[in-house]
Design an enzyme around this catalytic site. Structure first.
Site, PDB file in Angstrom:
ATOM      1  CG  ASP A 292      -7.652 -30.538  35.364  1.00  0.00           C
ATOM      2  OD1 ASP A 292      -8.278 -30.684  34.301  1.00  0.00           O
ATOM      3  OD2 ASP A 292      -7.936 -29.659  36.204  1.00  0.00           O
TER       4      ASP A 292
ATOM      5  CB  CYS B 199      -6.736 -26.700  34.434  1.00  0.00           C
ATOM      6  SG  CYS B 199      -6.689 -24.918  34.671  1.00  0.00           S
TER       7      CYS B 199
ATOM      8  CB  THR C  14     -10.237 -21.478  34.219  1.00  0.00           C
ATOM      9  OG1 THR C  14      -9.161 -21.800  35.123  1.00  0.00           O
ATOM     10  CG2 THR C  14     -11.571 -21.624  34.932  1.00  0.00           C
TER      11      THR C  14
ATOM     12  CG  HIS D  15       3.756  -7.835  22.075  1.00  0.00           C
ATOM     13  ND1 HIS D  15       2.796  -6.859  22.279  1.00  0.00           N
ATOM     14  CD2 HIS D  15       3.981  -7.840  20.741  1.00  0.00           C
ATOM     15  CE1 HIS D  15       2.465  -6.316  21.123  1.00  0.00           C
ATOM     16  NE2 HIS D  15       3.159  -6.904  20.168  1.00  0.00           N
TER      17      HIS D  15
ATOM     18  CG  HIS E 238       7.982  -6.314  21.818  1.00  0.00           C
ATOM     19  ND1 HIS E 238       6.950  -5.829  22.599  1.00  0.00           N
ATOM     20  CD2 HIS E 238       7.668  -5.988  20.544  1.00  0.00           C
ATOM     21  CE1 HIS E 238       6.050  -5.245  21.832  1.00  0.00           C
ATOM     22  NE2 HIS E 238       6.465  -5.320  20.569  1.00  0.00           N
TER      23      HIS E 238
END
Ligand code: RB5
Length: 150
Positions: free
Chosen positions: A8, A65, A67, A98, A134
């Site tokens: 963004d 973005c 965060t 993983h 995994h």
């Protein structure tokens, strides 16, 4: 590797720095925008990059973005996407190994540029583990998708 990126309006500088790093390391990168600081909605870019990866045209996606959280949530709504929001190098390696994450989400407001670039390098260079446990767990994530994505 073919890599799609997008983010963004608050992430232009970090996205450009990541673009330059990936190109320097020999990757084939497509930037899906945004390209100006005019406000846009992060789900639009999470969706676009996620669809580009889910289609098979790109092997990896990296989204941005403020965060890294909102855009990771949006990307994870696309079937076949395992998008990890990461803020440290240990997690970058672990989520490739993983979780076989095929997308990485970074925050421009909570992660410094230097750390972000180290995260990208570590995430790009770590292989998914072929360890049975995994693989089994990632397959269980796919099974959840099969149940809920109609
Ligand atoms: C946009 O202001 C901001 O909400 C967005 O970049 C992101 O942080 C959302 O998770």
């Amino acid at each position: 590797m073919k890599v799609a990126i997008g983010g963004d309006h608050g992430t232009i500088e970090m996205k450009k720095a990541v673009y330059d790093l990936l190109v320097k390391d020999g990757h084939d990168v497509k930037d899906f925008g945004t390209f100006t600081d005019e406000p846009v909605d992060y789900p639009d870019f999470g969706q676009t990059v996620a669809e580009a990866v889910a289609s098979g045209e790109f092997e990896r996606g990296i989204v941005f973005c403020g965060t890294g959280v909102g855009i990771s949530i949006a990307a994870n709504k696309v079937k076949g996407i395992r998008c990890a929001q990461v803020g440290d190098v240990f997690t970058a390696k672990a989520t490739r190994s993983h979780n076989n994450s095929n997308m990485l989400a970074l925050g421009s407001r909570n992660t410094g540029l230097g750390v972000a670039l180290e995260i990208v390098k570590a995430w790009m260079e770590t292989e998914a583990s072929t360890d049975e446990r995994h693989v089994r767990r990632v397959n269980k994530i796919s099974a959840i998708e099969e149940k809920y994505f109609k």
